[in-house]
Write a protein that holds these residues in place. Structure first.
Motif, PDB file in Angstrom:
ATOM      1  N   ARG A  44       0.807  -1.225   0.000  1.00  0.00           N
ATOM      2  CA  ARG A  44       0.000   0.000   0.000  1.00  0.00           C
ATOM      3  C   ARG A  44       0.840   1.275   0.000  1.00  0.00           C
ATOM      4  N   ASP A  45       2.060   1.229   0.535  1.00  0.00           N
ATOM      5  CA  ASP A  45       2.900   2.423   0.565  1.00  0.00           C
ATOM      6  C   ASP A  45       3.288   2.894  -0.834  1.00  0.00           C
ATOM      7  N   TYR A  46       3.196   2.007  -1.823  1.00  0.00           N
ATOM      8  CA  TYR A  46       3.644   2.325  -3.179  1.00  0.00           C
ATOM      9  C   TYR A  46       2.485   2.663  -4.113  1.00  0.00           C
ATOM     10  N   PHE A  65      -7.771  -5.229  -9.239  1.00  0.00           N
ATOM     11  CA  PHE A  65      -7.492  -4.317  -8.126  1.00  0.00           C
ATOM     12  C   PHE A  65      -6.423  -3.296  -8.500  1.00  0.00           C
ATOM     13  N   LEU A  66      -5.394  -3.733  -9.214  1.00  0.00           N
ATOM     14  CA  LEU A  66      -4.337  -2.813  -9.638  1.00  0.00           C
ATOM     15  C   LEU A  66      -4.888  -1.732 -10.559  1.00  0.00           C
ATOM     16  N   ALA A  67      -5.897  -2.082 -11.347  1.00  0.00           N
ATOM     17  CA  ALA A  67      -6.442  -1.131 -12.321  1.00  0.00           C
ATOM     18  C   ALA A  67      -6.997   0.119 -11.647  1.00  0.00           C
ATOM     19  N   THR A  68      -7.443  -0.006 -10.417  1.00  0.00           N
ATOM     20  CA  THR A  68      -7.995   1.151  -9.705  1.00  0.00           C
ATOM     21  C   THR A  68      -6.904   2.020  -9.098  1.00  0.00           C
ATOM     22  N   GLN A  69      -5.659   1.572  -9.183  1.00  0.00           N
ATOM     23  CA  GLN A  69      -4.547   2.263  -8.534  1.00  0.00           C
ATOM     24  C   GLN A  69      -3.604   2.934  -9.523  1.00  0.00           C
ATOM     25  N   ALA A  70      -3.914   2.865 -10.824  1.00  0.00           N
ATOM     26  CA  ALA A  70      -2.971   3.330 -11.841  1.00  0.00           C
ATOM     27  C   ALA A  70      -3.630   4.267 -12.845  1.00  0.00           C
ATOM     28  N   VAL A 114       8.292   2.937 -15.617  1.00  0.00           N
ATOM     29  CA  VAL A 114       7.389   2.216 -14.718  1.00  0.00           C
ATOM     30  C   VAL A 114       7.600   2.680 -13.284  1.00  0.00           C
ATOM     31  N   ASP A 115       6.514   3.075 -12.633  1.00  0.00           N
ATOM     32  CA  ASP A 115       6.597   3.539 -11.252  1.00  0.00           C
ATOM     33  C   ASP A 115       6.474   2.398 -10.239  1.00  0.00           C
ATOM     34  N   PHE A 116       5.674   1.413 -10.579  1.00  0.00           N
ATOM     35  CA  PHE A 116       5.491   0.270  -9.681  1.00  0.00           C
ATOM     36  C   PHE A 116       5.287  -0.983 -10.514  1.00  0.00           C
TER      37      PHE A 116
END
Length: 260
Positions: A44-46, A65-70, A114-116
């Protein structure tokens, strides 16, 4: 064992995907529970991140789930079938990008873009040359403050069983495992260990800042979560290594919480 070709055959076969991979989250009480209870707390920190890369997404078990974070999410998989399934599943999400690769390289991505980067429950089946190649590629594509969370095998730390595994046909070794005559390997890569990944990450310019060794479906710490970042990154710090023999107990607790 397993080779890139074996992985390609296995994950292109629809029989490998009973319910799109959700069956592998049963111990946690389901995919959403595993994400919320076991994975997200570790990354979560990233998040969120501008550009996320997911290596080996399969049928999109974690992609959802990743799709909502990028702002942009790039999916890279060696199986054309898996990429096709993800294209269909996430067709309404215009910020996803899809690529089929050779199972070891990221040539489709520009340097420092790429950030993460994330891979979970996939690279555990990748042998050391594949892990080494991906680490070198991450050294190229991660931004200066980029970070990657990689779930890989630690079975190489246990030595001798790997020799037996390579000498016996799959069906025979499987029969021996079923009878408890050899340890369960969960199709993990015998050539990979946390120590080797630590050393290869340094060579690739993305040293590990954290490694968590976990038991997975057994008592032995056969898996590892390695977090890597470029030298000089704001995340850079001395390696912290944790031996977590309670990982499956954690899964049981998460599952119990779902049932309440």
């Amino acid at each position: 064992m397993p080779s890139i070709q074996q992985n390609l055959r296995a994950w292109s076969d629809e029989k490998s995907w009973v319910v799109h991979g959700d069956e592998w989250s049963t111990a946690w009480g389901g995919t959403a529970a595993q994400w919320q209870g076991a994975i997200l707390p570790r990354i979560r920190d990233y998040l969120p991140a501008h550009h996320i890369l997911e290596i080996a997404p399969g049928h999109g078990r974690w992609t959802q789930f990743l799709a909502t974070q990028a702002d942009t999410l790039t999916l890279v998989d060696l199986s054309p079938r898996c990429i096709a399934v993800c294209r269909e599943r996430f067709a309404e999400m215009g910020h996803l990008r899809y690529h089929v690769n050779d199972g070891r390289s990221l040539t489709m991505l520009p340097d420092q873009s790429v950030d993460f980067a994330f891979s979970f429950d996939s690279l555990v089946h990748a042998e050391l040359p594949v892990i080494e190649s991906y680490l070198r590629e991450l050294g190229r594509v991660l931004t200066p403050n980029g970070i990657a969370f990689l779930h890989h095998s630690n079975l190489g730390a246990f030595g001798a069983p790997g020799v037996t595994r390579r000498q016996l046909p799959d069906f025979l070794y499987g029969a021996l495992m079923a009878r408890g005559l050899v340890p369960q390997d969960h199709w993990r890569a015998y050539s990979v260990s946390a120590d080797l990944v630590r050393d290869l990450a340094v060579s690739a310019g993305v040293p590990c800042i954290r490694q968590e060794l976990v038991n997975w479906g057994c008592d032995r710490l056969i898996d590892c979560f390695s977090t890597v970042t470029p030298i000089g990154s704001r995340w850079a710090r001395p390696l912290e290594r944790v031996a977590n023999s309670g990982f499956m107990a954690e899964a049981a607790a998460i599952r119990a919480g779902v049932g309440r």
